[in-house]
Design an enzyme around this catalytic site. Structure first.
Site, PDB file in Angstrom:
ATOM      1  N   CYS A 109       0.796  -1.218   0.000  1.00 43.71           N
ATOM      2  CA  CYS A 109       0.000   0.000   0.000  1.00 43.71           C
ATOM      3  C   CYS A 109       0.836   1.279   0.000  1.00 43.71           C
ATOM      4  O   CYS A 109       0.376   2.312  -0.482  1.00 43.71           O
ATOM      5  CB  CYS A 109      -0.961  -0.016   1.181  1.00 43.71           C
ATOM      6  SG  CYS A 109      -2.180  -1.357   1.040  1.00 43.71           S
ATOM      7  N   ILE A 110       2.050   1.229   0.539  1.00 41.84           N
ATOM      8  CA  ILE A 110       2.921   2.403   0.443  1.00 41.84           C
ATOM      9  C   ILE A 110       3.381   2.591  -0.992  1.00 41.84           C
ATOM     10  O   ILE A 110       3.354   3.710  -1.527  1.00 41.84           O
ATOM     11  CB  ILE A 110       4.123   2.278   1.395  1.00 41.84           C
ATOM     12  CG1 ILE A 110       3.642   2.281   2.842  1.00 41.84           C
ATOM     13  CG2 ILE A 110       5.135   3.399   1.161  1.00 41.84           C
ATOM     14  CD1 ILE A 110       2.836   3.494   3.234  1.00 41.84           C
TER      15      ILE A 110
END
Length: 213
Positions: free
Chosen positions: A150-151
């Protein structure tokens, strides 16, 4: 950021993103499912380090008036989910499950914009990008977990929205150090400046002094 000679010869990473006129911060998925060891995905050491460092960063950000958006990942039921390959996500990332609550160390109701995302990126179909555009933010600091998922997704969307994008290495975390380092190296070659907490705190402090002058 260390690069192989072949990448260097092809000019990867030669240009710094730098900082612009106004910073904003996104905090991705610091929900209890990742930060509380009682849950299947919780308690990874790099994530725990990132939570503590992000809390320090956010304390400065809120003091000087920098806009902040935080998110969790949660679904109504499995029908609403994309095709996750992680059993623990399917079993626990549901709206009524306690693991989806945001870690109180990083969330300040009444100040932070809070959204629930359905995919990897905090920017995907959430309105977060529009919020920062209205705030005239041009420099995005990306924090949270996990670096390889997700980063990375949020950093790429930040780049695609034309934000200058900074990823402080010690404010993001992953399950293992290898994917953490590999993904930071990769996005640092192309899209973002990989920095650290100290750099970002100094940037926010300087921005706050200039803005209050």
């Amino acid at each position: 950021m260390v690069m192989t000679d072949d990448y260097q010869r092809r000019s990867y990473g030669e240009i710094s993103v730098g900082t612009g006129e106004k910073p904003g911060i996104v905090v991705v998925d610091f929900q209890l499912g990742f930060t509380d060891p009682q849950y299947p995905l919780g308690g990874a050491p790099l994530v725990m380090r990132a939570v503590e460092n992000t809390a320090r960063l956010l304390k400065v950000a809120r003091r000087v008036g920098v806009p902040v958006a935080v998110c969790n990942t949660a679904y109504m039921n499995e029908r609403e989910m994309p095709y996750w390959k992680i059993t623990a996500v399917k079993q626990t990332f549901l709206h009524d499950h306690p693991s989806t609550a945001l870690d109180p160390r990083i969330y300040e109701p009444g100040y932070d914009l809070k959204v629930t995302k359905k995919g990897p990126s905090i920017f995907f179909e959430t309105g977060v990008a529009n919020y920062f555009m209205k705030e005239r933010v041009d420099t995005m600091i990306v924090t949270g977990c996990n670096t390889s998922g997700c980063i990375r997704g949020s950093a790429l969307d930040s780049f695609s929205h034309r934000f200058r994008t900074l990823v402080p290495e010690d404010c993001v975390g992953d399950i293992e150090e290898g994917p953490h380092r590999d993904n930071l190296r990769d996005i640092g070659r192309r899209y973002v400046d990989v920095t650290d907490l100290a750099f970002c705190v100094d940037y926010l402090e300087r921005w706050g002094k200039r803005n209050s002058a």
